[in-house]
Design a protein around this motif. Sequence first.
Motif, PDB file in Angstrom:
ATOM      1  N   GLY A 208      56.722   2.672  43.409  1.00  0.00           N
ATOM      2  CA  GLY A 208      55.895   1.484  43.557  1.00  0.00           C
ATOM      3  C   GLY A 208      54.416   1.820  43.602  1.00  0.00           C
ATOM      4  N   GLY A 209      53.596   0.775  43.451  1.00  0.00           N
ATOM      5  CA  GLY A 209      52.155   0.937  43.601  1.00  0.00           C
ATOM      6  C   GLY A 209      51.776   0.822  45.063  1.00  0.00           C
ATOM      7  N   LYS A 210      50.701   0.093  45.347  1.00  0.00           N
ATOM      8  CA  LYS A 210      50.206  -0.006  46.721  1.00  0.00           C
ATOM      9  C   LYS A 210      51.198  -0.752  47.618  1.00  0.00           C
ATOM     10  CE  LYS A 210      45.308   0.202  45.472  1.00  0.00           C
ATOM     11  NZ  LYS A 210      43.962  -0.426  45.635  1.00  0.00           N
ATOM     12  N   GLU A 211      51.612  -0.089  48.689  1.00  0.00           N
ATOM     13  CA  GLU A 211      52.635  -0.651  49.567  1.00  0.00           C
ATOM     14  C   GLU A 211      52.149  -1.911  50.278  1.00  0.00           C
ATOM     15  OE1 GLU A 211      55.741   0.841  53.080  1.00  0.00           O
ATOM     16  OE2 GLU A 211      54.083   2.139  52.426  1.00  0.00           O
ATOM     17  N   GLN A 235      72.440   5.610  46.898  1.00  0.00           N
ATOM     18  CA  GLN A 235      71.238   6.111  47.561  1.00  0.00           C
ATOM     19  C   GLN A 235      70.009   5.716  46.730  1.00  0.00           C
ATOM     20  OE1 GLN A 235      71.444  10.294  48.714  1.00  0.00           O
ATOM     21  NE2 GLN A 235      73.689  10.192  48.670  1.00  0.00           N
ATOM     22  N   VAL A 236      69.042   5.105  47.402  1.00  0.00           N
ATOM     23  CA  VAL A 236      67.840   4.627  46.708  1.00  0.00           C
ATOM     24  C   VAL A 236      66.618   5.342  47.280  1.00  0.00           C
ATOM     25  CG1 VAL A 236      66.456   2.627  46.064  1.00  0.00           C
ATOM     26  CG2 VAL A 236      68.933   2.370  46.436  1.00  0.00           C
ATOM     27  N   SER A 237      65.990   6.152  46.437  1.00  0.00           N
ATOM     28  CA  SER A 237      64.762   6.854  46.831  1.00  0.00           C
ATOM     29  C   SER A 237      63.562   5.966  46.505  1.00  0.00           C
ATOM     30  CB  SER A 237      64.647   8.183  46.078  1.00  0.00           C
ATOM     31  OG  SER A 237      63.399   8.782  46.323  1.00  0.00           O
ATOM     32  N   LYS A 238      62.688   5.719  47.504  1.00  0.00           N
ATOM     33  CA  LYS A 238      61.541   4.825  47.307  1.00  0.00           C
ATOM     34  C   LYS A 238      60.254   5.569  47.636  1.00  0.00           C
ATOM     35  CE  LYS A 238      62.990   1.921  50.439  1.00  0.00           C
ATOM     36  NZ  LYS A 238      64.231   2.549  50.905  1.00  0.00           N
ATOM     37  N   VAL A 239      59.266   5.393  46.781  1.00  0.00           N
ATOM     38  CA  VAL A 239      57.961   5.990  47.041  1.00  0.00           C
ATOM     39  C   VAL A 239      56.878   5.007  46.618  1.00  0.00           C
ATOM     40  CG1 VAL A 239      57.854   7.149  44.795  1.00  0.00           C
ATOM     41  CG2 VAL A 239      56.484   8.008  46.688  1.00  0.00           C
ATOM     42  N   TYR A 240      55.806   4.939  47.416  1.00  0.00           N
ATOM     43  CA  TYR A 240      54.648   4.084  47.088  1.00  0.00           C
ATOM     44  C   TYR A 240      53.445   4.981  46.828  1.00  0.00           C
ATOM     45  CZ  TYR A 240      57.448   0.288  49.099  1.00  0.00           C
ATOM     46  OH  TYR A 240      58.447  -0.625  49.370  1.00  0.00           O
ATOM     47  N   ILE A 241      52.694   4.642  45.814  1.00  0.00           N
ATOM     48  CA  ILE A 241      51.486   5.390  45.462  1.00  0.00           C
ATOM     49  C   ILE A 241      50.291   4.452  45.590  1.00  0.00           C
ATOM     50  CG2 ILE A 241      50.294   6.633  43.607  1.00  0.00           C
ATOM     51  CD1 ILE A 241      53.082   7.473  42.591  1.00  0.00           C
ATOM     52  N   ASP A 242      49.249   4.899  46.228  1.00  0.00           N
ATOM     53  CA  ASP A 242      48.112   4.035  46.551  1.00  0.00           C
ATOM     54  C   ASP A 242      47.190   3.802  45.349  1.00  0.00           C
ATOM     55  OD1 ASP A 242      46.597   2.429  48.226  1.00  0.00           O
ATOM     56  OD2 ASP A 242      45.246   4.082  48.767  1.00  0.00           O
ATOM     57  N   THR A 245      46.682   2.409  38.859  1.00  0.00           N
ATOM     58  CA  THR A 245      46.101   2.937  37.601  1.00  0.00           C
ATOM     59  C   THR A 245      46.231   4.442  37.484  1.00  0.00           C
ATOM     60  OG1 THR A 245      43.920   3.056  38.664  1.00  0.00           O
ATOM     61  CG2 THR A 245      44.450   1.025  37.459  1.00  0.00           C
ATOM     62  N   ASP A 246      47.292   4.994  38.045  1.00  0.00           N
ATOM     63  CA  ASP A 246      47.475   6.449  38.011  1.00  0.00           C
ATOM     64  C   ASP A 246      48.836   6.801  37.418  1.00  0.00           C
ATOM     65  OD1 ASP A 246      47.486   9.177  38.374  1.00  0.00           O
ATOM     66  OD2 ASP A 246      46.728   9.104  40.443  1.00  0.00           O
ATOM     67  N   PRO A 247      48.974   6.739  36.079  1.00  0.00           N
ATOM     68  CA  PRO A 247      50.262   7.044  35.458  1.00  0.00           C
ATOM     69  C   PRO A 247      50.718   8.484  35.690  1.00  0.00           C
ATOM     70  CG  PRO A 247      48.540   6.825  33.796  1.00  0.00           C
ATOM     71  CD  PRO A 247      47.953   6.355  35.078  1.00  0.00           C
ATOM     72  N   THR A 248      49.762   9.386  35.863  1.00  0.00           N
ATOM     73  CA  THR A 248      50.137  10.789  36.108  1.00  0.00           C
ATOM     74  C   THR A 248      50.847  10.922  37.443  1.00  0.00           C
ATOM     75  OG1 THR A 248      48.261  11.584  34.796  1.00  0.00           O
ATOM     76  CG2 THR A 248      49.276  13.141  36.329  1.00  0.00           C
ATOM     77  N   ALA A 249      50.290  10.294  38.481  1.00  0.00           N
ATOM     78  CA  ALA A 249      50.929  10.334  39.799  1.00  0.00           C
ATOM     79  C   ALA A 249      52.299   9.667  39.749  1.00  0.00           C
ATOM     80  CB  ALA A 249      50.037   9.651  40.829  1.00  0.00           C
ATOM     81  N   GLY A 250      52.407   8.574  39.003  1.00  0.00           N
ATOM     82  CA  GLY A 250      53.700   7.918  38.858  1.00  0.00           C
ATOM     83  C   GLY A 250      54.714   8.818  38.181  1.00  0.00           C
ATOM     84  N   GLY A 251      54.268   9.521  37.148  1.00  0.00           N
ATOM     85  CA  GLY A 251      55.155  10.447  36.441  1.00  0.00           C
ATOM     86  C   GLY A 251      55.634  11.580  37.328  1.00  0.00           C
ATOM     87  N   GLY A 270      52.037  -1.376  38.124  1.00  0.00           N
ATOM     88  CA  GLY A 270      51.047  -1.343  37.061  1.00  0.00           C
ATOM     89  C   GLY A 270      51.183  -0.095  36.206  1.00  0.00           C
ATOM     90  N   GLN A 271      50.042   0.507  35.875  1.00  0.00           N
ATOM     91  CA  GLN A 271      50.051   1.716  35.052  1.00  0.00           C
ATOM     92  C   GLN A 271      50.738   2.874  35.762  1.00  0.00           C
ATOM     93  OE1 GLN A 271      46.101   2.638  33.507  1.00  0.00           O
ATOM     94  NE2 GLN A 271      45.570   0.471  33.525  1.00  0.00           N
ATOM     95  N   THR A 272      50.674   2.871  37.086  1.00  0.00           N
ATOM     96  CA  THR A 272      51.349   3.926  37.858  1.00  0.00           C
ATOM     97  C   THR A 272      52.856   3.860  37.643  1.00  0.00           C
ATOM     98  OG1 THR A 272      49.602   3.814  39.524  1.00  0.00           O
ATOM     99  CG2 THR A 272      51.654   4.910  40.161  1.00  0.00           C
ATOM    100  N   GLY A 273      53.388   2.653  37.750  1.00  0.00           N
ATOM    101  CA  GLY A 273      54.822   2.474  37.533  1.00  0.00           C
ATOM    102  C   GLY A 273      55.216   2.741  36.095  1.00  0.00           C
ATOM    103  N   SER A 274      54.362   2.330  35.165  1.00  0.00           N
ATOM    104  CA  SER A 274      54.658   2.586  33.752  1.00  0.00           C
ATOM    105  C   SER A 274      54.665   4.080  33.453  1.00  0.00           C
ATOM    106  CB  SER A 274      53.621   1.881  32.864  1.00  0.00           C
ATOM    107  OG  SER A 274      53.713   0.483  33.000  1.00  0.00           O
TER     108      SER A 274
END
Length: 384
Positions: A208-211, A235-242, A245-251, A270-274
């Motif tokens: 996810g993006g911003k929690e 089992q569902v692993s969940k992570v939020y990235i602040d 617009t950070d596709p690299t961090a999402g990857g 957004g782009q992070t999730g994409s």
Amino acid sequence: MNKRMIAFMMLLVLMIPVLAACGTETAATTAPAATATTAAAAPTATAAAEPTAAAEVTATPAAEATAEATTGASNPSDIKIGLVTDVGKVDDGTFNQFAFEGLKRAETELGVKIDYIETIDPKDYEKNIEQFASQGYDLIIGVGFLMGDAIKAAASKYPDLKFAIVDFAYDPALPNVKGLVFSEDESAFIAGALAAMVSKSGKIGAVGGKEQVPAVKKFVLGYEAGAKYVNADIQVSKVYIDSFTDPTAGGEAAKTQIAEGADVIFGAGGQTGSGAIKTAADNNVFVIGVDQDEYNTTFKKGPAPMLITSAMKRVDNAVFDVVKEVVDGKFAGGLYLGNAANGGIDYAPFHDAESALPADAKAKLDEIKKGLADGTITTGVTLN
């Protein structure tokens, strides 16, 4: 000439004027008939023009019937709707395009007049909205929560105009603004159910993006709830990235989840999730997009054999519905909640991945969507 013949001729001479007079009288009797018709028409016209009060009495019931039928609405062809995009264009595959498609449908089906402005820079929001407001447009629609302040300012300046904004709502509600928001947890619930159906490892992931953004949390938690609806032990692993617009961090987050055994990745940021789903797909892991059909955006209309669906917010339907409210004279400020019941959420087609999915996948998802619509299924998602 004898006396009898002379008398007859004298009698004939005397009768000629009488016969002539009779002929003239016959013609005169016939001619006024046309005049009489004209005279009869003339009073009718005069009567119609003269008794104003009678005309008003006759017209009033008709006017009342029309008002009742249209619920106070104007002629649709006189209604002007203006759309202001977020940064981007009306064919960019994002909410801008979805909103525009809803607007075009309103033009075709409802007969309203439409126009749009494509925003180049966020600092132009207010200026672009003002262009429509200053011309007295009946409804002005802003696309995206970033326009929240600009729409609010315009609504205050033009209290007699109507406004709508996609993906944002005001608390307290503004009397002339409709916030078009969505039950993200419902669309994600359907997506999570599909993830559980196709997972072989019993482990799936969500990036996810911003929690702190409610829509993001509803997506992630709805995804988890839908997966557990199908498989309580998954089992569902969940992570939020602040960042959105950070596709690299999402990857990188997706790679970590894959290393931990996840075989389906959901990107909701957004782009992070994409970035997360693009990286996962490149590693031959099934993925699920968000908001719009990412087959058309992130994967550029394929081939995309690892993209199994996207959890969609039907912005097009929401825009159409709010325009119809204006046409029907039923617009009111407040909240429009797009959900399974009104077509505000949905799941995207399987596209290139269809052959890899269970044969009954669509039937099961449609059954879940129907349950969400009629209330027999609930996501259970609540935000603190």
